[in-house]
Design an enzyme around this catalytic site. Structure first.
Site, PDB file in Angstrom:
ATOM      1  N   LYS A 149      36.227  44.848  42.569  1.00  0.00           N
ATOM      2  CA  LYS A 149      35.369  46.001  42.300  1.00  0.00           C
ATOM      3  C   LYS A 149      35.438  46.391  40.831  1.00  0.00           C
ATOM      4  O   LYS A 149      36.462  46.217  40.178  1.00  0.00           O
ATOM      5  CB  LYS A 149      35.843  47.164  43.161  1.00  0.00           C
ATOM      6  CG  LYS A 149      34.802  48.210  43.330  1.00  0.00           C
ATOM      7  CD  LYS A 149      35.267  49.351  44.185  1.00  0.00           C
ATOM      8  CE  LYS A 149      35.159  49.030  45.638  1.00  0.00           C
ATOM      9  NZ  LYS A 149      36.369  48.570  46.205  1.00  0.00           N
ATOM     10  N   GLU A 161      40.712  44.076  58.532  1.00  0.00           N
ATOM     11  CA  GLU A 161      41.771  45.032  58.134  1.00  0.00           C
ATOM     12  C   GLU A 161      41.478  46.447  58.642  1.00  0.00           C
ATOM     13  O   GLU A 161      40.337  46.755  59.017  1.00  0.00           O
ATOM     14  CB  GLU A 161      41.928  45.047  56.615  1.00  0.00           C
ATOM     15  CG  GLU A 161      40.675  45.496  55.876  1.00  0.00           C
ATOM     16  CD  GLU A 161      40.963  46.151  54.529  1.00  0.00           C
ATOM     17  OE1 GLU A 161      41.786  47.080  54.475  1.00  0.00           O
ATOM     18  OE2 GLU A 161      40.324  45.747  53.543  1.00  0.00           O
TER      19      GLU A 161
HETATM   20  N1  PSU Z   1      38.633  48.039  48.160  1.00  0.00           N
HETATM   21  C1  PSU Z   1      37.630  48.606  48.850  1.00  0.00           C
HETATM   22  N2  PSU Z   1      37.886  49.273  49.983  1.00  0.00           N
HETATM   23  C2  PSU Z   1      39.159  49.393  50.449  1.00  0.00           C
HETATM   24  C3  PSU Z   1      40.218  48.769  49.739  1.00  0.00           C
HETATM   25  C4  PSU Z   1      39.913  48.104  48.593  1.00  0.00           C
HETATM   26  O1  PSU Z   1      36.493  48.510  48.456  1.00  0.00           O
HETATM   27  O2  PSU Z   1      39.348  50.033  51.493  1.00  0.00           O
HETATM   28  C5  PSU Z   1      41.622  48.837  50.296  1.00  0.00           C
HETATM   29  C6  PSU Z   1      42.013  47.473  50.891  1.00  0.00           C
HETATM   30  O3  PSU Z   1      42.753  47.697  52.070  1.00  0.00           O
HETATM   31  C7  PSU Z   1      42.893  46.893  49.810  1.00  0.00           C
HETATM   32  C8  PSU Z   1      43.572  48.128  49.295  1.00  0.00           C
HETATM   33  O4  PSU Z   1      43.820  45.946  50.284  1.00  0.00           O
HETATM   34  O5  PSU Z   1      42.544  49.099  49.253  1.00  0.00           O
HETATM   35  C9  PSU Z   1      44.183  47.923  47.925  1.00  0.00           C
HETATM   36  O6  PSU Z   1      44.992  49.007  47.616  1.00  0.00           O
HETATM   37  P1  PSU Z   1      45.965  48.924  46.369  1.00  0.00           P
HETATM   38  O7  PSU Z   1      45.074  48.848  45.179  1.00  0.00           O
HETATM   39  O8  PSU Z   1      46.767  50.190  46.444  1.00  0.00           O
HETATM   40  O9  PSU Z   1      46.819  47.697  46.572  1.00  0.00           O
END
Ligand code: PSU
Ligand code: MN
Length: 318
Positions: free
Chosen positions: A166, A27
């Protein structure tokens, strides 16, 4: 397979797909919004190199000037690391909601886990490695903040290798949502659910996997059953890089308080919390993040290789 007209495969990815050799999707939100510069660019390049060294082709995915790039160029990756591409155009964080808008309006965007899964599936890529996924946020019972990543796992058949949800999230509720939507959570060499910076959190996975061949067999079986949705393979952070829940908890409390005091919401919350955690820990969360994502990429390559070697399994009709 006729490829979607918005899709540009890099020559390497195109070649690998043609000959049926393993490809691993990566990604771009982690590059643009997940890690600070210049660590982000170094990591993006290292991940691609690990995939190549281990015997597969990397496909870093993002949206450049309205085109879905499956296998971004090094120039594109460098631009994304600085969050600008072309005449100072910003690189936005693109999830499922934002994907068609970004394409139709010719924007630049880094793809989240959800959007990367959609693009990987369009390109025919079955395995994707990342650090962490979005999940159910703490306080979601009132904010309703549940990452689109979870609902993507429910509907798009791409296997996501990560280090577990996380601890800034509500992990038990994240697991409940995954169960409700029929997403298998499979532990790579562990029965304990890893929680990103730490190797366990007191919860269990649905099934422990002994090796990549078992993972590939489950992917093949789900293909043959034509079950919608992906699989979440959770791979614990290496022991030497793990942080203890005791130290992480204090940073999380402070990061969440800062987010709430600053009125941070919606798609900004995850990048904001990651940045706060990095500052509060004096960079220790970054170091852990780098170690775990490399580890995940290695496992994803093994699974992708095993998947290409396993033809339709015993349930197969093909
Ligand atoms: N968790 C991490 N690093 C990240 C992300 C999540 O440790 O960079 C990023 C990923 O791209 C994930 C996104 O898909 O955050 C999720 O964002 P949201 O909670 O807004 O859906
Ligand atoms: Mn959200």
């Amino acid at each position: 397979m006729a490829l979607n007209r918005f899709l540009d495969l890099s020559p390497d990815v195109n070649n690998a797909m043609q000959i049926g050799s393993p490809v691993v999707a990566l990604e771009s939100t982690i590059i643009s919004h997940g890690l600070p510069s210049p660590t982000n660019l170094e990591l993006a390049r290292q991940l691609e190199q690990i995939v190549r060294d281990d015997g597969a082709t990397p496909a870093t995915i993002g949206i450049s000037k309205g085109r879905i790039k499956v296998g971004m160029s090094d120039v594109e990756i460098s631009n994304f690391a600085e969050r600008v591409q072309g005449n100072d155009n910003p690189v936005e964080k693109i999830s499922r909601r934002d994907l068609a808008t970004a394409i139709a309006l010719g924007k630049n965007g880094s793809t989240t886990v959800a959007a990367t899964m959609i693009c990987a599936q369009l390109a025919g890529i079955r395995v994707f490695a990342t650090g962490g996924i979005g999940g159910v946020h703490r306080g979601a019972e009132s904010s309703m903040d549940i990452s689109a990543d979870l609902l993507e796992l429910a509907q798009t058949r791409v296997c996501v290798v990560c280090a577990g949800p996380k601890a800034i999230l509500d992990i038990p509720r994240t697991m409940e949502v995954l169960e409700t939507h029929g997403v298998p959570v499979l532990g790579y060499g562990t029965s304990d659910l890893p929680a990103f910076y730490s190797r366990n959190c007191g919860l269990k996975v649905d099934q422990e996997l002994a090796d990549a061949a078992q993972a590939a067999a489950i992917l093949r079986t789900r293909d043959t059953l034509d079950l919608a949705g992906g699989e979440l393979i959770v791979n614990p952070i290496p022991e030497a890089d793990a942080l203890t829940p005791g130290e992480i908890d204090g940073w999380i409390e402070k990061a969440l308080q800062a987010a709430s005091a600053g009125g941070i919401q919606g798609k900004d919350i995850t990048p904001y919390l990651l940045d706060q955690m990095a500052n509060l820990s004096s960079g220790r969360t970054i170091k852990a993040n780098l170690a775990l994502i490399k580890n995940n990429v290695r496992v994803a390559v093994k699974i992708a290789i095993s998947y290409t070697h396993q033809r339709s399994n015993s349930l197969g009709t093909a």
